[in-house]
Motif scaffolding. Structure first.
Motif, mmCIF file in Angstrom:
data_model
loop_
_atom_site.group_PDB
_atom_site.id
_atom_site.type_symbol
_atom_site.label_atom_id
_atom_site.label_comp_id
_atom_site.label_asym_id
_atom_site.label_seq_id
_atom_site.Cartn_x
_atom_site.Cartn_y
_atom_site.Cartn_z
ATOM 1 N N PRO A 36 11.654 -50.480 86.612
ATOM 2 C CA PRO A 36 12.330 -50.572 87.906
ATOM 3 C C PRO A 36 13.798 -50.169 87.792
ATOM 4 O O PRO A 36 14.439 -50.388 86.760
ATOM 5 C CB PRO A 36 12.189 -52.043 88.289
ATOM 6 C CG PRO A 36 11.911 -52.751 87.020
ATOM 7 C CD PRO A 36 11.231 -51.771 86.116
ATOM 8 N N GLU A 37 14.326 -49.589 88.853
ATOM 9 C CA GLU A 37 15.728 -49.150 88.863
ATOM 10 C C GLU A 37 16.679 -50.328 88.683
ATOM 11 O O GLU A 37 17.760 -50.176 88.137
ATOM 12 C CB GLU A 37 16.040 -48.421 90.168
ATOM 13 C CG GLU A 37 15.448 -47.040 90.246
ATOM 14 C CD GLU A 37 16.039 -46.090 89.226
ATOM 15 O OE1 GLU A 37 17.256 -46.160 88.970
ATOM 16 O OE2 GLU A 37 15.267 -45.288 88.672
ATOM 17 N N SER A 38 16.282 -51.503 89.144
ATOM 18 C CA SER A 38 17.154 -52.671 89.027
ATOM 19 C C SER A 38 17.384 -53.060 87.564
ATOM 20 O O SER A 38 18.343 -53.755 87.253
ATOM 21 C CB SER A 38 16.565 -53.853 89.790
ATOM 22 O OG SER A 38 15.321 -54.226 89.216
ATOM 23 N N PHE A 39 16.521 -52.591 86.676
ATOM 24 C CA PHE A 39 16.696 -52.879 85.249
ATOM 25 C C PHE A 39 17.976 -52.242 84.724
ATOM 26 O O PHE A 39 18.624 -52.760 83.835
ATOM 27 C CB PHE A 39 15.487 -52.366 84.470
ATOM 28 C CG PHE A 39 15.544 -52.650 83.006
ATOM 29 C CD1 PHE A 39 15.280 -53.911 82.514
ATOM 30 C CD2 PHE A 39 15.871 -51.650 82.100
ATOM 31 C CE1 PHE A 39 15.333 -54.176 81.163
ATOM 32 C CE2 PHE A 39 15.929 -51.906 80.744
ATOM 33 C CZ PHE A 39 15.651 -53.175 80.278
ATOM 34 N N ALA A 41 20.639 -51.531 86.636
ATOM 35 C CA ALA A 41 21.787 -51.894 87.455
ATOM 36 C C ALA A 41 22.709 -52.820 86.665
ATOM 37 O O ALA A 41 22.253 -53.629 85.856
ATOM 38 C CB ALA A 41 21.317 -52.602 88.725
ATOM 39 N N GLN A 43 24.912 -55.921 85.609
ATOM 40 C CA GLN A 43 24.681 -57.338 85.830
ATOM 41 C C GLN A 43 25.978 -58.112 86.053
ATOM 42 O O GLN A 43 25.943 -59.312 86.306
ATOM 43 C CB GLN A 43 23.953 -57.939 84.618
ATOM 44 C CG GLN A 43 22.622 -57.290 84.330
ATOM 45 C CD GLN A 43 21.623 -57.505 85.440
ATOM 46 O OE1 GLN A 43 21.519 -58.593 85.988
ATOM 47 N NE2 GLN A 43 20.899 -56.464 85.800
#
Length: 91
Positions: A36-39, A41, A43
Motif C-alpha cells: 500500500p502507498e501508505s507504507f 508515507a 510517519q
C-alpha cells in the motif's frame, strides 16, 4: 573409492533437482507483491520535511529553520533532565 564418488554424484544430482523443483513451485505460486502507498508515507513531521526537501519543495535553509523550530518545540514540551549528581561513568 569409486562407490563413494558415485554416491556423492547421486546426492549432488538429487540436490540440484530438489532446488529446481522448489524454484519452479515458488515462481508458479508467487503473486505480485502489493504494497500500500501508505507504507511509504512519512510517519512524522521530520519525515514530511525530509520528503519535501528531497522533492525540492523547500530549500535547505527552510528545512533547517523548520527543524530548528521542531527542536525548540520538543525542548519546551519534553525538556532533557540530566542527573548532575552522577559523575562521568557512574550510575
Amino acid at each position: 573409492m569409486l562407490v563413494l564418488f558415485l554416491l556423492i554424484l547421486v546426492l549432488a544430482g538429487a540436490c540440484v533437482l530438489a532446488v529446481r523443483g522448489v524454484r519452479a513451485e515458488a515462481r508458479a505460486a508467487a503473486d505480485p507483491l502489493v504494497v500500500p502507498e501508505s507504507f511509504f508515507a512519512p510517519q512524522s513531521l521530520e519525515g514530511v520535511l525530509c520528503g519535501q526537501l528531497l522533492d525540492g519543495d523547500i530549500t535547505r535553509r527552510q528545512y533547517l529553520r523548520s527543524m530548528e523550530g521542531l527542536a525548540a518545540r520538543d525542548e519546551e514540551r519534553h525538556p532533557l533532565v540530566v542527573p548532575w549528581h552522577l559523575g562521568a561513568g557512574e550510575e
